[in-house]
Scaffold this motif. Structure first.
Motif, PDB file in Angstrom:
ATOM      1  N   TYR A 176      -2.647  -8.645  -2.768  1.00 36.86           N
ATOM      2  CA  TYR A 176      -4.062  -8.472  -3.093  1.00 36.86           C
ATOM      3  C   TYR A 176      -4.519  -7.009  -3.083  1.00 36.86           C
ATOM      4  O   TYR A 176      -5.318  -6.616  -3.949  1.00 36.86           O
ATOM      5  N   PRO A 177      -4.081  -6.175  -2.125  1.00 39.22           N
ATOM      6  CA  PRO A 177      -4.505  -4.766  -2.200  1.00 39.22           C
ATOM      7  C   PRO A 177      -4.089  -4.089  -3.510  1.00 39.22           C
ATOM      8  O   PRO A 177      -4.820  -3.242  -4.036  1.00 39.22           O
ATOM      9  N   GLU A 232       0.808  -1.220   0.000  1.00 38.95           N
ATOM     10  CA  GLU A 232       0.000   0.000   0.000  1.00 38.95           C
ATOM     11  C   GLU A 232       0.842   1.272   0.000  1.00 38.95           C
ATOM     12  O   GLU A 232       0.324   2.347  -0.338  1.00 38.95           O
ATOM     13  N   GLU A 265      -6.452  -5.273  -6.299  1.00 38.02           N
ATOM     14  CA  GLU A 265      -7.708  -4.544  -6.180  1.00 38.02           C
ATOM     15  C   GLU A 265      -7.580  -3.135  -6.750  1.00 38.02           C
ATOM     16  O   GLU A 265      -8.478  -2.640  -7.456  1.00 38.02           O
ATOM     17  N   LYS A 266      -6.465  -2.483  -6.455  1.00 36.25           N
ATOM     18  CA  LYS A 266      -6.220  -1.123  -6.933  1.00 36.25           C
ATOM     19  C   LYS A 266      -6.155  -1.088  -8.454  1.00 36.25           C
ATOM     20  O   LYS A 266      -6.746  -0.214  -9.104  1.00 36.25           O
ATOM     21  N   PHE A 291       0.579   3.313  -3.246  1.00 29.97           N
ATOM     22  CA  PHE A 291      -0.705   3.743  -3.796  1.00 29.97           C
ATOM     23  C   PHE A 291      -0.753   5.234  -4.108  1.00 29.97           C
ATOM     24  O   PHE A 291      -1.374   5.640  -5.104  1.00 29.97           O
ATOM     25  N   ARG A 305      -1.198 -13.287  -0.532  1.00 31.95           N
ATOM     26  CA  ARG A 305      -2.199 -12.267  -0.190  1.00 31.95           C
ATOM     27  C   ARG A 305      -1.569 -10.886   0.008  1.00 31.95           C
ATOM     28  O   ARG A 305      -2.294  -9.872  -0.026  1.00 31.95           O
ATOM     29  N   TYR A 306      -0.280 -10.840   0.233  1.00 30.44           N
ATOM     30  CA  TYR A 306       0.413  -9.550   0.360  1.00 30.44           C
ATOM     31  C   TYR A 306       0.081  -8.625  -0.802  1.00 30.44           C
ATOM     32  O   TYR A 306      -0.050  -7.402  -0.621  1.00 30.44           O
TER      33      TYR A 306
END
Length: 367
Positions: free
Chosen positions: A161-162, A119, A165-166, A122, A158-159
Motif C-alpha cells: 500500500y505505501p 519503502e 500511495e506513492k 522510495f 497491505r505490504y
C-alpha cells in the motif's frame, strides 16, 4: 501515428556484468560513483545504436527502457549492494535517454529487497522521476525470487500500500514484471506464474477500490489470466454468490429462466462482471502469437492494451513458419483484420501516452 514500445529493456553493456561481480564480492567496498565509471559513453552508444537499428527495421519510434529484470538481485541479502546495482542500471538508462531523447524514455528499476519494507525503494523512485525524468517504475511482485526464504506478499497485501500511495501521488504507472527465479521454474515460467498471481491477488483485494487511479501494466499479455478467463469467471461468480445472498438468488433465478427459455431477471446493480474488473489492468502485447493477441484484444479490449515487444529479448528468435522474428509484433498486429484504424492507434500510441503521461516531458539533461 507514432509507434511506442511500452515494454523494452536496457541492451546491457558487458561492463555492467563486471560491475555486478564486483558488487557481489566486495562487501560494500566500492562506491557507486566509482563503479558507474566503468561504463563508458562509447559503450553505451554502441549498444544503443544496435537497439535503434532493430527499432528502425521494424518501425518502432520509441522504446520505454527498464533494467533486464532477471539481473536485479532482489533476493540478495545486502540492501546497499542492490541499491548500488539497480541505481547504476538506472543511470545507464538515463544516459541512453540523454543521448537519444527522441527514441527512448526510462522506466526505473527498484532496489527491492526480499524481507524488507517496500519503502526502501522510495528514494530511488524520487531520484529517477524528479531528477532524471523517468516515466514509470518496474515492479517485481516476487523479490524473494522463488527462494522461499522471505516469501513475497501478494500484490493485494497491505505490504504494497505505501507504494500504491506513492505511485498515485506522483501519477506514475507500475510495469509488473517478475525477475529472477531460483526455485523449480526457469525465469520464463516464473514470469507467467507471477503475472497471473499479480492479477488474481489484486482482484481479490481492495486495491482498486482504495486506489482507483492506480495504473498497473501486466507483462506478457497478463500471464495466463486472459487465456484461462473462463475458469476465472467461474471463480469470480462463485465467490460473489457465496458472499452475497442477493447475487446467489439472482444466479439461481437466471439459471432457472435460461432452462425454461424465459427472460432472465435483471442483474443486481452491485454485481460486477469479471471481464469488466479485468479491464482495470493494462496489458502489453509481448506474447508472440497472432491467435493469442486476437484473444487478448477480444477479452480485455484494445483500450487496455499497449504495444510492447521486449525486443531484443526472449522472442528475438526466427520463426521459419512466419519467415521473420517472433517479436516483430507490429507486423503481427497489423495483420489482424478485425482491428480498426482507431484500435491500432490506441494500441500503438494512445494507450502508452495515457498510461505513461510523462512521456511528453523532456528528458533531464538532454541537449
Amino acid at each position: 501515428m507514432m509507434i511506442i514500445d511500452a515494454h523494452a529493456h536496457l541492451v546491457t553493456p558487458m561492463s555492467l556484468f563486471a560491475i555486478r561481480s564486483l558488487i557481489e564480492v566486495s562487501g560494500g567496498h566500492n562506491t557507486r560513483a566509482y563503479l558507474r565509471g566503468f561504463v563508458t559513453d562509447e559503450e553505451i552508444r554502441k549498444h544503443a545504436d544496435q537497439n535503434i537499428a532493430l527499432m528502425d527495421a521494424v518501425g518502432t519510434d520509441m522504446q520505454l527502457l527498464s533494467p533486464r529484470p532477471f539481473t536485479l538481485m532482489h533476493s540478495h541479502n545486502r540492501f546497499d549492494d542492490i541499491d548500488i546495482w539497480v541505481g547504476i542500471q538506472n543511470d545507464v538508462i538515463h544516459r541512453v535517454t540523454e543521448l537519444y531523447p527522441d527514441r527512448f524514455r526510462g522506466v526505473c528499476g527498484l532496489p527491492q529487497v526480499a524481507g524488507q519494507p517496500i519503502e526502501v525503494t522510495f528514494a530511488e523512485i524520487d531520484r529517477c522521476v524528479d531528477e532524471l525524468g523517468f516515466v514509470g517504475v518496474l515492479l517485481n511482485p516476487d523479490p524473494d525470487e522463488g527462494r522461499n526464504v522471505h516469501p513475497s506478499p501478494r500484490l493485494g497485501d497491505r505490504y504494497w500500500y505505501p507504494l500504491w500511495e506513492k505511485l498515485v501521488e506522483k501519477n506514475l504507472p507500475a510495469h509488473i514484471h517478475s525477475a529472477a527465479c531460483y526455485g523449480r521454474e526457469n525465469y520464463d515460467e516464473h514470469f507467467a506464474s507471477e503475472e497471473s498471481l499479480a492479477i488474481s491477488s489484486v482482484l481479490a483485494s481492495d486495491v482498486f477500490k482504495d486506489f482507483p487511479t492506480l495504473r498497473l501494466m501486466i507483462s506478457h499479455g497478463g500471464g495466463s489470466i486472459p487465456y484461462q478467463v473462463g475458469r476465472w469467471r467461474a471463480h469470480w461468480y462463485r465467490n460473489q454468490s457465496q458472499s452475497d445472498p442477493t447475487i446467489a438468488a439472482y444466479l439461481k433465478a437466471a439459471e432457472a429462466a435460461s432452462k425454461a427459455g424465459e427472460v432472465a431477471p435483471p442483474r443486481p446493480a452491485h454485481m460486477v462482471r469479471f471481464d469488466d474488473v479485468l479491464k482495470k489492468f493494462f496489458f502489453d502485447t509481448v506474447i508472440h502469437d497472432k491467435n493469442a493477441l486476437e484473444h487478448l484484444f477480444k477479452t480485455v479490449g484494445c483500450g487496455c492494451t499497449l504495444f510492447g515487444t521486449e525486443r531484443p529479448g526472449s522472442g528475438s528468435t526466427f520463426d521459419p513458419d512466419l519467415g521473420r522474428q517472433l517479436d516483430d509484433l507490429k507486423q503481427t498486429i497489423e495483420s489482424i483484420e478485425s482491428l480498426t484504424a482507431a484500435d491500432r492507434q490506441a494500441i500503438f500510441e494512445d494507450n502508452a501516452r495515457r498510461v505513461f503521461p510523462r512521456i511528453d516531458k523532456p528528458v533531464a539533461g538532454a541537449n
